[in-house]
Write an enzyme that holds these catalytic residues in place. Structure first.
Site, PDB file in Angstrom:
ATOM      1  N   HIS A 196      29.840   2.378  55.028  1.00  0.00           N
ATOM      2  CA  HIS A 196      28.899   1.958  53.990  1.00  0.00           C
ATOM      3  C   HIS A 196      28.141   0.714  54.395  1.00  0.00           C
ATOM      4  O   HIS A 196      26.952   0.568  54.133  1.00  0.00           O
ATOM      5  CB  HIS A 196      29.651   1.702  52.685  1.00  0.00           C
ATOM      6  CG  HIS A 196      30.005   2.973  51.983  1.00  0.00           C
ATOM      7  ND1 HIS A 196      31.027   3.078  51.090  1.00  0.00           N
ATOM      8  CD2 HIS A 196      29.441   4.197  52.062  1.00  0.00           C
ATOM      9  CE1 HIS A 196      31.089   4.323  50.645  1.00  0.00           C
ATOM     10  NE2 HIS A 196      30.141   5.012  51.223  1.00  0.00           N
ATOM     11  N   CYS A 509      20.404   6.525  82.347  1.00  0.00           N
ATOM     12  CA  CYS A 509      20.697   6.285  80.939  1.00  0.00           C
ATOM     13  C   CYS A 509      21.350   4.939  80.682  1.00  0.00           C
ATOM     14  O   CYS A 509      21.708   4.626  79.550  1.00  0.00           O
ATOM     15  CB  CYS A 509      21.535   7.419  80.361  1.00  0.00           C
ATOM     16  SG  CYS A 509      23.155   7.550  81.129  1.00  0.00           S
TER      17      CYS A 509
HETATM   18  C1  PEP Z   1      26.362   3.191  81.755  1.00  0.00           C
HETATM   19  O1  PEP Z   1      27.441   2.847  82.238  1.00  0.00           O
HETATM   20  O2  PEP Z   1      25.257   2.861  82.229  1.00  0.00           O
HETATM   21  C2  PEP Z   1      26.329   4.017  80.544  1.00  0.00           C
HETATM   22  C3  PEP Z   1      25.210   4.534  80.099  1.00  0.00           C
HETATM   23  O3  PEP Z   1      27.494   4.179  79.882  1.00  0.00           O
HETATM   24  P1  PEP Z   1      28.140   3.009  78.977  1.00  0.00           P
HETATM   25  O4  PEP Z   1      27.168   1.870  78.921  1.00  0.00           O
HETATM   26  O5  PEP Z   1      28.405   3.595  77.665  1.00  0.00           O
HETATM   27  O6  PEP Z   1      29.366   2.670  79.767  1.00  0.00           O
END
Ligand code: PEP
Ligand code: MG
Length: 581
Positions: A196, A509
């Site tokens: 919440h 990512c």
């Molecule tokens: C990373 O290690 O770059 C990744 C995207 O995973 P996390 O940041 O969740 O470890």
């Protein structure tokens, strides 16, 4: 020296303010026996506390400010309902009478009983109501103790222009006063992304960060703190430089946001017509609103482990299925990459007992933990396969360091499919699979890994950590954590070239993907798929629109040839200045 705490950002923007700590009360419950003759008075004291609590909640419900989030009335009604339930209004009285103990002690015993009951409930919604129950009980407790239940609102004269509320947790009722009391931001130790507190934080549209773990212990009353609700960072003891910098950022934030929003519907294509995919990193289904707002091409990284944190039991297959299906449906046909639970090291679930060893980040983390708990791993993959009926889904395994692990993951995936098929449960067998490249071992073996999977995604946060042997969470070595260290770039280039040669997709990512400092470098290297926090997407798109990748390919040659990390900042600055000009 400045200290940074990391949590889950639920409300955007930046605030600089003085902390006001809301002390939790129940920890200090007095415990004493009550004489027979005093029992009736003790019961009456408890009944009074219940009455007072009911009156306060009703008053709150009747005086909800117009600008409060719409859900607030419903939350307060829920709290009144819980208060009226015999488990809170009656059972502690029985305990007082039977055990002849004081009301606070009886109430805390009843909480233990109720908590255990809530923890054993498999239903997600009911399980989540435990927090509401605790908030109601906290209020009863404060009334018993004669503590002002509005103590989270500092006296008017104590209020600085910007007050940052710091609490272990906040109840929906607590937030009623936010708008009218010059509260600039709030941060809490607990709370899942769908708690919440998080829902209200989003609705209030103020910088807010939850799940900071020890914030309320580490931050002192009146201390100046920076709340960066964009990156989910709280900075303590900021020096003049940081303060100035963040005040400036806070001012700029809004006007810049307005400008960037104009790019929402523009395709992310470079000046020389190269399309760039911009995907979102998310931690919960709730983040999908931001994903849509920033017109992401899909979800490139769903950090599914957040569903496993901040709770006392692991989510069931059905609960996982519901959460994944919600995300996939909200993606409306766009691809969703679900990373299987990346637990361990700094993401330890309460329900999983673990030894930490000397180097937790090198211990039972990521896919290693999943492979050590195959039932749990397959449960998650079954939930994903079922949810994959609702859209385009990719499964991604984190922290891979060998072919053996991928082989095992594939076996478990097949077993999960077989289990579903044998039970006649509907699922989509056609999910593509990929691995995160986060260790130097995986980077060097990427060619062999790609023979086994469909795609790879570079987790630069960990790839930098493991390549440079620099703990990403340790402030003492923060200066050594260089995302564009020559060794890291060499590995990234090897990954990219190998994947391109094999005609497989490679994305980035980690935080590097959404950091504007590295955007031109990565585009020039040849990266075309980026996954980042939704709040970073439009700024990244703005850079993409200004770039000519063919020109960048030449401009980055000195960077790729450079072996000296000390020269990197200057070379990057030069590149960024060139392109911006
Ligand atoms: C990373 O290690 O770059 C990744 C995207 O995973 P996390 O940041 O969740 O470890
Ligand atoms: Mg990682």
């Amino acid at each position: 020296m400045a200290v940074a705490l990391y949590g889950v950002a639920v409300g955007g923007g930046i605030a600089v303010g003085r902390a006001h700590i809301i002390k939790p009360g129940m920890k200090d419950a007095p415990h004493y026996a009550v004489e027979d003759a005093e029992i009736a008075a003790e019961v009456a004291r408890y009944e009074d506390a219940i009455k007072t609590t009911r009156r306060q909640l009703e008053q709150l419900r009747n005086n909800i400010p117009e600008n409060a989030p719409t859900e607030l009335g419903a939350f307060i009604s829920l709290h009144i309902m819980l208060l009226n339930d015999a488990t809170i209004s009656r059972d502690p009285i029985d305990i007082i009478e039977e055990k002849k103990i004081n009301a606070e002690w009886a109430l805390s015993q009843q909480i233990d009983i109720l908590s255990a009951q809530f923890d054993s409930i498999a239903d997600d919604y009911l399980h989540a109501r435990k927090q509401d129950m605790l908030q109601v009980v906290e209020r009863v407790f404060k009334n018993l103790m004669g503590i002002d239940t509005n103590d989270f609102v500092p006296e008017q004269e104590d209020l600085f222009e910007d007050t940052v509320l710091v609490a272990a947790d906040l109840s929906p009722a607590d937030t009623v006063f936010f708008k009218d009391n010059r509260i600039a931001a709030f941060v809490t130790d607990f709370g899942g992304a769908s708690s919440h507190t998080a829902i209200l934080g989003r609705g209030l549209n103020m910088p807010s960060i939850i799940s900071l773990r020890h914030a309320s212990d580490l931050i002192s009353e009146n201390e100046v703190v920076i709340v960066d609700g964009i990156d989910g960072v709280v900075i303590l003891q900021p020096d003049e430089f940081l303060l100035k910098e963040y005040r400036r950022r806070a001012r700029e934030f809004r006007s810049r946001q307005r400008e960037l929003n104009k790019l929402k519907d523009t395709a992310a294509t470079t000046q020389d017509n190269v399309p760039i995919e911009i995907l979102a990193n998310i931690a919960a289904a709730d983040n999908m609103a931001e994903v849509a707002k920033n017109a992401a091409d899909g979800v490139g990284l769903y950090r599914s482990e957040f569903l496993f944190l901040n709770r006392d039991i692991a989510p069931t297959e059905d609960e996982q299925y519901r959460e994944y299906a919600k995300i996939i449906k909200k993606a409306a046909g766009k691809p969703v990459t679900i990373r299987t639970m990346d637990l361990g090291a700094d993401k330890n679930p309460r329900w999983f007992a673990q030894t930490h060893g000397l180097n937790p980040a090198m211990g039972l983390v990521g896919v290693r933990l999943s492979l050590a708990e195959p039932q749990m791993f397959r449960t998650q993959m079954r939930a994903i396969l079922r949810a994959a009926q609702h859209g385009e889904v990719q499964i991604m395994w984190p922290m891979i360091s060998s072919l053996t692990e991928v082989r095992q993951c594939l076996v478990h995936l097949q077993m999960a499919k077989d289990q579903l098929a044998d039970s006649g449960i509907a699922f989509n067998p056609n999910v593509s699979v990929g691995v995160m490249i986060e260790t130097p071992a995986a980077a060097l073996m990427v060619g062999s890994l790609l023979k086994m999977v469909d795609f790879v995604s570079i987790g630069s946060n960990d790839l930098v950590q493991y390549t440079l042997a620099v703990d990403r969470a340790n402030k003492d070595v923060a200066a050594l954590y260089q995302a564009a260290h020559p060794a890291v770039l060499k590995l990234m280039l090897h990954i990219l070239r190998t994947a391109n040669r094999m005609e497989k997709t490679v994305s980035i990512c980690g935080e590097m993907a959404g950091d504007p400092i590295f955007a031109r470098l990565l585009l020039g290297m040849g990266f075309r798929h980026f996954s980042m926090q939704p709040a970073k997407m439009l700024a990244f798109k703005e850079i993409v629109l200004s770039c000519n990748v063919e020109q960048l390919e030449n401009k980055i040659v000195p960077i790729l040839k450079n072996d000296d990390p000390a020269k990197m900042p200057e070379l990057l600055e030069k590149l960024n200045k060139f392109q911006a000009a």
